[in-house]
Design a protein around this motif. Structure first.
Motif, PDB file in Angstrom:
ATOM      1  N   ILE A  84       0.961  -1.198  -0.161  1.00  0.00           N
ATOM      2  CA  ILE A  84       0.024   0.047   0.143  1.00  0.00           C
ATOM      3  C   ILE A  84       0.798   1.222  -0.039  1.00  0.00           C
ATOM      4  O   ILE A  84       0.688   2.205  -0.694  1.00  0.00           O
ATOM      5  CB  ILE A  84      -1.049  -0.103   1.306  1.00  0.00           C
ATOM      6  CG1 ILE A  84      -1.975  -1.048   1.197  1.00  0.00           C
ATOM      7  CG2 ILE A  84      -1.714   1.178   1.205  1.00  0.00           C
ATOM      8  CD1 ILE A  84      -2.737  -1.003  -0.172  1.00  0.00           C
ATOM      9  N   GLY A  85       2.018   1.313   0.717  1.00  0.00           N
ATOM     10  CA  GLY A  85       3.010   2.385   0.819  1.00  0.00           C
ATOM     11  C   GLY A  85       3.519   2.730  -0.459  1.00  0.00           C
ATOM     12  O   GLY A  85       3.619   3.811  -0.830  1.00  0.00           O
ATOM     13  N   ILE A  86       4.243   1.707  -1.062  1.00  0.00           N
ATOM     14  CA  ILE A  86       4.694   1.813  -2.420  1.00  0.00           C
ATOM     15  C   ILE A  86       3.776   2.171  -3.572  1.00  0.00           C
ATOM     16  O   ILE A  86       4.072   3.312  -4.095  1.00  0.00           O
ATOM     17  CB  ILE A  86       5.139   0.460  -2.878  1.00  0.00           C
ATOM     18  CG1 ILE A  86       6.308  -0.085  -1.835  1.00  0.00           C
ATOM     19  CG2 ILE A  86       5.844   0.485  -4.341  1.00  0.00           C
ATOM     20  CD1 ILE A  86       7.106  -1.418  -2.187  1.00  0.00           C
ATOM     21  N   LYS A  87       2.542   1.871  -3.674  1.00  0.00           N
ATOM     22  CA  LYS A  87       1.451   2.385  -4.398  1.00  0.00           C
ATOM     23  C   LYS A  87       1.212   4.001  -4.045  1.00  0.00           C
ATOM     24  O   LYS A  87       0.916   4.651  -5.181  1.00  0.00           O
ATOM     25  CB  LYS A  87       0.176   1.465  -4.434  1.00  0.00           C
ATOM     26  CG  LYS A  87       0.338   0.102  -4.843  1.00  0.00           C
ATOM     27  CD  LYS A  87      -1.068  -0.632  -4.737  1.00  0.00           C
ATOM     28  CE  LYS A  87      -0.884  -2.095  -5.198  1.00  0.00           C
ATOM     29  NZ  LYS A  87      -2.044  -2.983  -5.055  1.00  0.00           N
ATOM     30  N   ARG A  88       1.137   4.041  -2.878  1.00  0.00           N
ATOM     31  CA  ARG A  88       0.815   5.600  -2.846  1.00  0.00           C
ATOM     32  C   ARG A  88       2.117   6.382  -2.951  1.00  0.00           C
ATOM     33  O   ARG A  88       1.847   7.703  -3.304  1.00  0.00           O
ATOM     34  CB  ARG A  88       0.487   5.776  -1.180  1.00  0.00           C
ATOM     35  CG  ARG A  88      -0.647   5.117  -0.600  1.00  0.00           C
ATOM     36  CD  ARG A  88      -0.724   5.008   0.914  1.00  0.00           C
ATOM     37  NE  ARG A  88      -0.560   6.332   1.654  1.00  0.00           N
ATOM     38  CZ  ARG A  88      -1.518   7.452   1.713  1.00  0.00           C
ATOM     39  NH1 ARG A  88      -2.785   7.219   1.436  1.00  0.00           N
ATOM     40  NH2 ARG A  88      -1.163   8.501   2.346  1.00  0.00           N
TER      41      ARG A  88
END
Length: 1199
Positions: free
Chosen positions: A727-731
Motif C-alpha cells: 500500500i505504501g509503495i502504491k501511494r
C-alpha cells in the motif's frame, strides 16, 4: 416472629390459689394462699406432649399464712420459704426440720445462688441465700453443702428486687435506682445514677430517639403478630427538650428509671452466660458478672411490649410474664372498632437480637408468675389456679420457620444460643445460614457489598456470587428465580395455611384466641427491578480482589485453590447431583460431566458445605470472563487493562461479546494475550481496509501490532507486513505521479498510512530484541523483492547498529545498490549521484562482501569507479588503474586509489607510474581518447587533437606531467631503483623529478648514518660485555672437604646449600678467593647482616658449586664522558651479561675449581655471535645504500 414454644396446661382449676412455685429435677412445688405446699412429680411424655404431673404429697400446715416465695438450694438440700414476712429453711428431701431465721423478719425479697468458687486456691461449691428485711441484707453461706456463716449488711432504701451477679456480687433494685453490693466487704455502689427529678426529660429524649425507635419497632412487631397497636402503660412520653447525662444512651436510660415510688416496678432476672437483665417498667438492660453494662453485645436496650412482672430464661430466649391491663380483654382500642385490643400475657424475645419471637395470651386466666427448672430446660407458667408448661419447638423446626420468613440474623442467633445442638453442628448450621443470608442480601435486599463480603468470609467460590446475576452476566451459571432459596414469602412448609408469623398459640381446649393476622407482605425485588448497575460495580470489586487471590496461587504454582462448595443432598427424583472429588477436583455424577465448576441448586438447608480443591485455571477462567462481561456493562474503559495483561478469559465467549459490542481494539488485545496472533492481524487488516473502523483504519494499526510479536512469529510478520508495504509503495508511486504533474515534492507518510521506509524502520530496523533476532538474510531477500531501496535501508541499519559481518548480507547490499543503479527506475541525476557515492563508500569500506560476486553483477560499459574498487579487493590493481586512467580518464582518482591501497600493496604507485608512461592496452576501454578528441582534456589551448597521433601526443603530455607530480608528491612510496628503470629516456627532466631525486638521496644518506651509529653502539656493547665477563671469571671460591662454616663450625659438605660473603670494602686483599667467606645458607639467613651494602654484596653459588660476585660496576677504561655510545654500551653490556647468575645468595651445590672457567664460557660465546651477526647485517645494508647513492649522483652530474 415464629413459634418458639407450645404452651400446654398441665394443671387446671385447682381448688386453691397458687401464690408461689419452685421446680428442681422432676419435682414441682406449689405454695398456696392457705399455707399448704403441694409436691408434684413431672413425668416427661416425650415428643410434643406435656408432662404428666403426679401429686406426691400435700403439706397442709406447711405455713400458717400464704406462702409468698419458694426457692430451692439443691446443692445444700435446703428449701427456702418466705411466708408472713419470715424466711424459714426446710430440709429439701423431707420438707421438715423447719428452721426460721429470726433476723429475717419483715423480709420481702430473697435470692439464691450456687457456684464453684476458689477459696484459698481450693475449688469449693458455694451456695448463698440473700434476704432483705428491715433495711438490711442478710446473706447466708454454705460451703460444700455445709452451713458456713451469716453476714448482715445495712441497706439505706427498701429493696424491691435482688439477684446474684456472681458469688461475690449482689445486684439490687430500689424504687428509684439499681445498686450493687460487693461481698463479703459490704461495699455499696450505684450501678446507675439516681438523679431522678432533673433528668427524667433526658431519659425521655433517649427513649424517643434510639430507644424510642426500638420501642416503635417492638410495637410494630407486636402489632403484626397479634392485631392492633399496643402502648406500654408506663412508658414516658417523648420530650422535645435536649439534655445530656453520663453514660450516653445507657446512662440516660438508667436515669429515666426514676419516678414516683408508687409507679416504679423493677425486675432483676438471671440470664444465660452469667448475665443479669435489669428491667424497669418495659425497658431492660444487660450487665455482666462484674456489674458492667454489656455495651458491645447489646447496643440497644431490650424493650418489652408491656412491663413484665416476672422474667425467666432459656438458652435462647427471655420469657416475660406481664399483667393484663384492666378492661383490655373486653374494651376495644380507641379508634379501632374492628377487633379487640390484644392481650399478651407471655412474651418471648430473643436474648441476642432482642427481637420479639412470640406473644402468648392464655385464655383461661392470666399468668401471675413464671419459673424454670433444670437450668432453663423446663419452663412453667403459673396462674392462680392453672399451671402451664412451655414446650419448646424443636430447634430445627424453628430455624426452618425463621428462614422461611427471611430472618437470617434471627436464625444465626438461635443456632448460636441453642443448647440442644452439638457444638460441632453449630458451626456447620451457622455457615449454612450465613450462606443463605448472603444470597438473600444480594437478591432481595440489594446490599451487594455486604453480601459479597459475606461470601468472601465464607471462602465461597466466586460462582456463588456470579450465579446471582442475570443471565447476560452469569451465563450458564445463572439461577432461576423460582429455585432461589430463602426468598421472602417462600412458605412451602406451612401446609396448614397458617403463616410463619402466627401471632398466638391457642390454649388447649379453647377457641377464644384472637384470629391470626395476615402474614406481612414483602415485595421481593426481581433482578430486573434491582439497580443492577450498583450490583455490577460491587461484583466488579469482588472479582478484582478474588483475581488477585488466584494470581497469587498461579505465581506459587498451586494447581488447586481451596473453596467451600455447597452440594445438594441427593433426592430420589434427581437425575443428577454434582459434587466434587476432594482429590482430583473434578465433578463426579451419575452422568459423566467434565465441568470442573460447581453448578448446584440450593433449597433451604437441604445441602452440605464441603471444602474442596478446585482447579485454579478453571476458576480463573470463570472469574476473568465474568469480569470482562461486567466491564462491558458498566466500565468499558477497564477492558484494555484487563486484556493487555495475562488473563484467563474464555476466548469463545469473550470474542462473541467484544464483536457484539464492536470493541475491536480490546479483541486484538485478547487475541494477543492468548497467542492468537493471526486472528488479531486478520482483524486489524480487515478493519484497516474498512472506512468505518475508526481508530483501526489504515495500515498503521497492523504495523503497530507487528511490533508486539516475538521473534518466533517471523513468518507471520513477513506475511502481514507485505500489505502495508505494498500500500505504501502504491501511494508513493501515485504521489510521485502527482508531484511530477504539479512540479512539487511531498511526503507520502501519514498517520494512518505510513510510508514503506517508516514501516521498515519500525518493524525490521529497530532496536527491539525481536527485530534483532529475525533471520536477516530472509528479511533482506524479502525487502529486495518489495524494493531494493528498502533492502538498502535495512542492511545499512544492520551494519551500523549491529555490526553484522555476514558476507551474504554484504553481497545483498552491493546487489541492492546495483539493482537500483542499473534498473533505471529514477530519472533524478542527483539521486543517482548520491546513490553511487554510497555504493563506492560501501565497496571501499566493507571487507566482507564477495568481490567475485560483485564483479559479476557490475555492467561492462559503466560504473568503472565501482569496478575499480572491486578489482582492488581482488588484487588486480593494474586492471583497476587502467580503468581509472583510460576508462574514467581521471588521474586524480587513480592517485587516490593508490593512496588507499599503498599500505597493503606498496608497489601500487610504481604500477600507476608505469601506466602513465605507457600506451593504453589494446583491450582497454579508452574513454580518455574521446575526451581529448572532444576537447575536454588538453595541456594547452594550442594542442591539436584531430588525428590519432595528435591525440596520443596530448595524452603523453598529460600523463608525463602527472608522472612528475606523482614522483614529487609520493617519492617515499616510489623506490629510486624502480622509478629510474621505468621512466623513459626522452622524458623531460622537470623540477618534479629533481625534487624526487633529492629526496631519494637524503633518504639514502640518512640510512647510511643510522647504520654506522647502530654498528658503533653494538661494538661498544660487545666490549663492555667482555669486561664484565672477565670480572665474573676472576671471582670464585673453592669448596674442599675440610672447609667449615665460621658460624656453626660444621663442615660444608656435598649437597649443602651455602652462601659466599664478599670481603668488606676496607679489605686490602686482591685476586683469587682471598677475603671471601663461605657459610651455610641457613646460617647466613639467621645472621644476615643489617647493613644494606653487605646484603648487596652477597654472592650466588651456581648449581656446579662456583661462587660468583658482581665486583665493581666501575669501568677502568671509561674516560668519564657521558655520550650516547657510552650509555648504549652500558645497556648492551648489562643485557649480554644477563646470562650470569643474579648477585644474590641462592641455594646451590658444591663443585671443584676446575669447572669454574667452563661455566663462564657460554655468555661470551653468545655475545660474540650476536655482535658478529649485527655487524654483518649493517655492512651489507651500508654497501647497498652506497652503491645506489653513487649511481644517482653520477646520473645527476651527467644531466
Amino acid at each position: 416472629m415464629h413459634n418458639a414454644f407450645n404452651i400446654l396446661p398441665v394443671l387446671r382449676q385447682l381448688p386453691v390459689r397458687i401464690e408461689s412455685a419452685a421446680a428442681y429435677s422432676d419435682r414441682l412445688l406449689l405454695g398456696t394462699s392457705s399455707g399448704a405446699l403441694l409436691v408434684y412429680r413431672a413425668t416427661e411424655s416425650g415428643g410434643d406432649k406435656p408432662p404428666q404431673l403426679t401429686l406426691l404429697e400435700t403439706k397442709k400446715a406447711f405455713s400458717r399464712r400464704s406462702i409468698e416465695r419458694l426457692s430451692v438450694i439443691k446443692e445444700a438440700g435446703v428449701l427456702v420459704c418466705l411466708a408472713d414476712g419470715l424466711v424459714t429453711l426446710y430440709d429439701l428431701h423431707t420438707l421438715s426440720n423447719a428452721t426460721p431465721l429470726a433476723n429475717t423478719k419483715s423480709a420481702n425479697v430473697l435470692a439464691v445462688h450456687t457456684a464453684v468458687d476458689h477459696i484459698d486456691g481450693i475449688p469449693t461449691l458455694v451456695s448463698k441465700l440473700a434476704v432483705h428485711a428491715k433495711r438490711k441484707v442478710v446473706v447466708l453461706e454454705w460451703r460444700d453443702a455445709e452451713f458456713y456463716k451469716t453476714f448482715e449488711y445495712s441497706a439505706a432504701d427498701k429493696i424491691i428486687a435482688m439477684q446474684f451477679a456472681s458469688p461475690n456480687l449482689l445486684a439490687l433494685a430500689t424504687a428509684r435506682e439499681f445498686l450493687t453490693l460487693q461481698l463479703p466487704r459490704g461495699q455499696w455502689d450505684d450501678l446507675f445514677p439516681a438523679d431522678t427529678a432533673s433528668l427524667r426529660t433526658v431519659a425521655g429524649v433517649a427513649l424517643g430517639g434510639a430507644s424510642g425507635a426500638a420501642t416503635a419497632a417492638a410495637a410494630a412487631d407486636s402489632s403484626s403478630g397479634g392485631g392492633g397497636p399496643q402502648t406500654a402503660s408506663n412508658t414516658p412520653a417523648p420530650s422535645t427538650s435536649g439534655g445530656g447525662g453520663g453514660g450516653g444512651m445507657w446512662g440516660s436510660w438508667a436515669i429515666g428509671l426514676a419516678g414516683s415510688a408508687n409507679e416504679a416496678k423493677a425486675t432483676i432476672a438471671r440470664m444465660p452466660g452469667e448475665k443479669l437483665l435489669l428491667c424497669h417498667e418495659d425497658i431492660g438492660v444487660f450487665i455482666n458478672s462484674a456489674g458492667k453494662l454489656c455495651h458491645r453485645e447489646y447496643t440497644e436496650p431490650i424493650v418489652f411490649a408491656r412491663a413484665p412482672t416476672e422474667i425467666t430464661y432459656t438458652s435462647s430466649y427471655a420469657i416475660a410474664v406481664s399483667q393484663e391491663p384492666s378492661g383490655s380483654s373486653s374494651a376495644p382500642a380507641s379508634g379501632d372498632s374492628r377487633r379487640p385490643q390484644a392481650r399478651f400475657n407471655v412474651e418471648v424475645r430473643n436474648i441476642a437480637t432482642q427481637a420479639l419471637v412470640q406473644s402468648l395470651h392464655l385464655s383461661e386466666e392470666p399468668p401471675t408468675g413464671i419459673i424454670n427448672g433444670s437450668g432453663g430446660k423446663q419452663v412453667w407458667a403459673i396462674g392462680p389456679h392453672t399451671v402451664w408448661r412451655l414446650m419448646p419447638v424443636p430447634i430445627q423446626q424453628q430455624v426452618e420457620e425463621v428462614l422461611s420468613a427471611g430472618q437470617y440474623d434471627e436464625a444465626i442467633s438461635l443456632v448460636a444460643q441453642s443448647d440442644s445442638i452439638l457444638e460441632s453442628e453449630k458451626q456447620e448450621l451457622t455457615i449454612k445460614i450465613r450462606w443463605l443470608r448472603a444470597r438473600w442480601l444480594f437478591r432481595d435486599q440489594a446490599k451487594y457489598e455486604e453480601a459479597l463480603n459475606e461470601f468472601t468470609d465464607l471462602d465461597a467460590t466466586p460462582t456463588e456470587a456470579i450465579a446471582l446475576c442475570p443471565e447476560r452476566i452469569a451465563g450458564d451459571l445463572a439461577e432461576d428465580d423460582e429455585s432461589d432459596v430463602g426468598s421472602v414469602g417462600d412458605n412451602d412448609d406451612n401446609d396448614d395455611g397458617k403463616g410463619a408469623d402466627a401471632p398466638e398459640t391457642e390454649d388447649a381446649g379453647t377457641n377464644n384466641a384472637s384470629p391470626p393476622a395476615t402474614p406481612p407482605t414483602k415485595k421481593r425485588l426481581k433482578p430486573k427491578q434491582v439497580i443492577w448497575k450498583e450490583a455490577l460495580y460491587a461484583l466488579m470489586r469482588y472479582l478484582t480482589e478474588h483475581r488477585r487471590v488466584l494470581q497469587r496461587a498461579i505465581t506459587e504454582n498451586r494447581r488447586e485453590q481451596e473453596y467451600v462448595v455447597r452440594v445438594l443432598f441427593q433426592d430420589e427424583d434427581d437425575d443428577e447431583v454434582k459434587v466434587y472429588s476432594e482429590k482430583a477436583g473434578r465433578s463426579r455424577s451419575s452422568t459423566v460431566d467434565d465441568d470442573s465448576l460447581p453448578h448446584v441448586r440450593l433449597k433451604r438447608l437441604a445441602f452440605s458445605l464441603e471444602r474442596m480443591g478446585i482447579p485454579v485455571a478453571a476458576m480463573a477462567q470463570v472469574v476473568d470472563t465474568t469480569l470482562l462481561k461486567v466491564y462491558l456493562e458498566c466500565s468499558p474503559g477497564l477492558l484494555g487493562p484487563l486484556l493487555r495483561v495475562k488473563n484467563h478469559c474464555d476466548v469463545e465467549q469473550s470474542e462473541g461479546l467484544l464483536l457484539e459490542h464492536k470493541r475491536y481494539s480490546e479483541l486484538v488485545d485478547l487475541y494477543h494475550g492468548k497467542g492468537l496472533f493471526r486472528n488479531a492481524l486478520q482483524l486489524l487488516q480487515s478493519q484497516g481496509k474498512s472506512s468505518e473502523s475508526g481508530l483501526l483504519h489504515g495500515s498503521y494499526p497492523v504495523v503497530r501490532y507487528l511490533l508486539r510479536l516475538p521473534a518466533e512469529q517471523f513468518e507471520l510478520v513477513l506475511e502481514y507486513v507485505k500489505w502495508p508495504i505494498q500500500i505504501g509503495i502504491k501511494r508513493e508511486q501515485s504521489q510521485a505521479d502527482n508531484d511530477g504533474a504539479s512540479g512539487s515534492d511531498s511526503s507520502t507518510d501519514s498517520e494512518d498510512w505510513p510510508s514503506p521506509s517508516s514501516i521498515v524502520s519500525m518493524v525490521f530496523a529497530d532496536d527491539r530484541p525481536a527485530a534483532e533476532q529475525f533471520p536477516r538474510l530472509r528479511v533482506a531477500a524479502f525487502l529486495r523483492q518489495m524494493s531494493s531501496k528498502l533492502a538498502i535501508q535495512y542492511l545499512t541499519y544492520v551494519f551500523d547498529s549491529w555490526d553484522d559481518q555476514t558476507p551474504a548480507l554484504h553481497d545483498d547490499m552491493a546487489a541492492s545498490y546495483l539493482d537500483l543503479l542499473t534498473s533505471g527506475s529514477t530519472d533524478n541525476a542527483d539521486y543517482d549521484k548520491d546513490l553511487r557515492s554510497k555504493l563506492q563508500r560501501f565497496l571501499r569500506t566493507s571487507k566482507f562482501y564477495s568481490p567475485e560476486k560483485a564483479l559479476a553483477r557490475l555492467p561492462e560499459s559503466e560504473l568503472f569507479e565501482e569496478r575499480a574498487l572491486v578489482l582492488s579487493r581482488l588484487g588486480r590493481h593494474d586492471y583497476a588503474l587502467n580503468l581509472l586512467v583510460f576508462g574514467v580518464a581521471n588521474l586524480a582518482l587513480a592517485e587516490q586509489y593508490c593512496v588507499d591501497n599503498v599500505v597493503e600493496h606498496p608497489a601500487v604507485f610504481v604500477l600507476l607510474l608505469g601506466i602513465l608512461v605507457s600506451k593504453p592496452p589494446a583491450d582497454a576501454i579508452d574513454r580518455e581518447a574521446d575526451m581529448i578528441r572532444s576537447g575536454l582534456l588538453s595541456v594547452s589551448e594550442t594542442d591539436k587533437h584531430e588525428t590519432e597521433a595528435q591525440i596520443e601526443t596530448v595524452r603523453q603530455k598529460l600523463h608525463w606531467q602527472y608522472a612528475g607530480h606523482l614522483l614529487s608528491v609520493h617519492h617515499q612510496n616510489i623506490p629510486a631503483a624502480d622509478a629510474l628503470g621505468i621512466l623513459p629516456l626522452d622524458m623531460d627532466f622537470s623540477s618534479d623529478i629533481l625534487k624526487y631525486l633529492r629526496s631519494q638521496l637524503c633518504a639514502l644518506d640518512q640510512g647510511m648514518r643510522s647504520t654506522n651509529i647502530v654498528q658503533n653502539l653494538r661494538v661498544g656493547a660487545d666490549q663492555q660485555a667482555r669486561r664484565q665477563l672477565s670480572r665474573v671469571e676472576s671471582s670464585y671460591v673453592i669448596i674442599t672437604d675440610t672447609r667449615t662454616c665460621p658460624q656453626c663450625l660444621k663442615r660444608i659438605g656435598s649437597g649443602t646449600a651455602f652462601a659466599v660473603i664478599p670481603p668488606s670494602p676496607t679489605a686490602t686483599s686482591k685476586g683469587g678467593s682471598a677475603g671471601h667467606t663461605v657459610v651455610h645458607y641457613s646460617c647466613w639467613q639467621r645472621h644476615k647482616p643489617a647493613s644494606k651494602s653487605a646484603s648487596k654484596d652477597a654472592s650466588n653459588v651456581n648449581s656446579n658449586g662456583d661462587a660468583e660476585s658482581n665486583g665493581s660496576e666501575d669501568d677502568d677504561d671509561n674516560d668519564g664522558t657521558a655520550t650516547l655510545a657510552t650509555f648504549a654500551l652500558a645497556v648492551a653490556g648489562t643485557a649480554f651479561a644477563a646470562g650470569a647468575e643474579p648477585s644474590h645468595a641462592v641455594k646451590g651445590k658444591a663443585m671443584n675449581s676446575a669447572a669454574a672457567p667452563a661455566a663462564a664460557a657460554a655468555p661470551e660465546a653468545r655475545t660474540v655471535t650476536v655482535t658478529t651477526t649485527v655487524n654483518g647485517a649493517g655492512v651489507n645494508q651500508a654497501s647497498f645504500a652506497a652503491a645506489a647513492l653513487a649511481g644517482a649522483l653520477a646520473f645527476a652530474s651527467y644531466i
